[in-house]
Enzyme design. Structure first.
Site, PDB file in Angstrom:
ATOM      1  N   TYR A 116      54.229  41.873  45.311  1.00  9.55           N
ATOM      2  CA  TYR A 116      53.328  41.828  44.155  1.00  9.55           C
ATOM      3  C   TYR A 116      53.853  42.702  43.024  1.00  9.55           C
ATOM      4  CZ  TYR A 116      48.827  40.984  41.884  1.00  9.55           C
ATOM      5  OH  TYR A 116      47.833  40.577  41.017  1.00  9.55           O
ATOM      6  N   LYS A 161      47.067  45.471  37.574  1.00  9.83           N
ATOM      7  CA  LYS A 161      45.722  45.107  38.015  1.00  9.83           C
ATOM      8  C   LYS A 161      44.881  46.347  38.334  1.00  9.83           C
ATOM      9  CE  LYS A 161      45.958  40.546  37.951  1.00  9.83           C
ATOM     10  NZ  LYS A 161      45.127  39.718  37.043  1.00  9.83           N
TER      11      LYS A 161
END
Length: 257
Positions: free
Chosen positions: A158, A165
Site C-alpha cells: 500500500y 490516508k
C-alpha cells in the site's frame, strides 16, 4: 427500507465516479434509490464518456467537470451548485492519486513532489471541499470521504497511500470538531480491499485481496454496494448524532491482528 431510511428532499454531490466498479458509483446509486437529488462530476474529457451514461442513470441534475489539480475548477463546481440548488445537504469525496513511480517505492524513498501531489489530491482536496460546502449547508449536512485500513496499520504494497490516508482520517476528526457546531457531520468510509480502477495501481493487488479474504472473520470481502448502503445511512437523518468516525465496511478485516 425506504420507510426507515429516506433521502427525499436532500441534494448531494458525488465526486469520484469513474465507471460501474467505482465506490462512488455504488454510493450514487444508493443515494438516488433513497430519493436524493444528485450532482456528479467527471475528471476530464477522456473520462466523460464513461461517466456521463451513469449520470443519466441516476438522473443527475448537474454533471460538471472536477479535476482538483486544475486551478479554479473546484470553486466553479460549488458556484454552479449554489446557482442551481441554492444549498447542499451532503457530499462524497472518493478520489485518490499518487504517481505510479512513488506508489511502487518504499515510503522512505518517495519523492517530495510525489508525496505532495498524493497528499494534495487525496487529502487536502477533501478539506477544500469541506470549506466550500460549509456555507451551502445552512441547515447542517454530511461530508464523506473514503479511506482504507492501510491508514491504521502497515499493509504490504500500500506504500505511500498509507500515510496519505492516515492524514485523511485525522482531517476527518478535526473537520468534525470544527464543523460540528454548524450541524455538519464528517465521516471516513473504510472498506476492505475492493477491485476498483483506482486499486489496480497498487502492486500485487490480487494478492492483497486474497489475504484480506482469508483474514476476515466473515471469510468474505465487502463489495461496493455494501459501501453504498453505509454511505446512504451516514448522510441520512438517522445518523444525525454520528460524526468524526472511520466506519469499517470490511467483513471484520480490521479487527484481526
Amino acid at each position: 427500507m425506504s420507510e426507515f431510511l429516506s433521502l427525499h428532499g436532500k441534494r448531494g454531490l458525488v465526486v469520484g465516479v469513474a465507471n460501474e466498479d467505482s465506490i462512488a458509483w455504488a454510493c450514487a446509486k444508493a443515494f438516488r434509490d433513497l430519493g436524493a437529488e444528485l450532482a456528479l462530476t467527471y475528471v476530464n474529457d477522456k473520462a466523460r464518456p464513461h461517466v456521463e451514461p451513469l449520470a443519466r442513470r441516476v438522473g443527475a441534475s448537474l454533471f460538471e467537470p472536477c479535476d482538483v489539480r486544475e486551478e479554479g475548477q473546484l470553486e466553479a463546481l460549488f458556484q454552479r451548485i449554489e446557482q442551481h440548488w441554492g444549498g447542499l445537504d451532503f457530499l462524497l469525496h472518493s478520489i485518490a492519486f499518487a504517481p505510479r513511480e512513488d506508489l511502487h517505492r518504499r515510503v522512505v524513498d518517495c519523492s517530495q513532489a510525489g508525496f505532495l501531489q498524493a497528499m494534495d489530491v487525496s487529502c487536502h482536496s477533501f478539506l477544500r471541499m469541506a470549506r466550500l460546502a460549509e456555507p451551502l449547508m445552512r441547515e447542517g449536512g454530511a461530508l464523506l470521504t473514503v479511506s482504507f485500513y492501510g491508514a491504521e496499520k502497515v499493509v504490504d504494497d500500500y506504500n505511500l497511500m498509507g500515510p496519505v490516508k492516515a492524514a485523511l482520517e485525522a482531517s476527518v476528526r478535526y473537520a468534525a470538531a470544527e464543523l460540528g457546531p454548524r450541524g455538519i457531520r464528517v465521516h471516513a468510509l473504510s472498506p476492505g480491499p475492493l477491485k476498483t480502477r483506482a486499486a489496480s495501481g497498487i502492486n500485487r493487488f490480487d494478492e492483497l485481496l486474497e489475504r484480506a479474504r482469508e483474514r476476515a472473520p466473515q471469510d468474505s470481502l465487502a463489495d461496493i454496494d455494501d459501501v453504498g448502503a453505509m454511505a446512504a445511512l451516514l448522510v441520512s437523518d438517522r445518523a444525525k448524532t454520528l460524526t468524526g468516525n472511520t466506519t469499517y465496511i470490511d467483513a471484520g478485516y480490521h479487527i484481526v491482528g
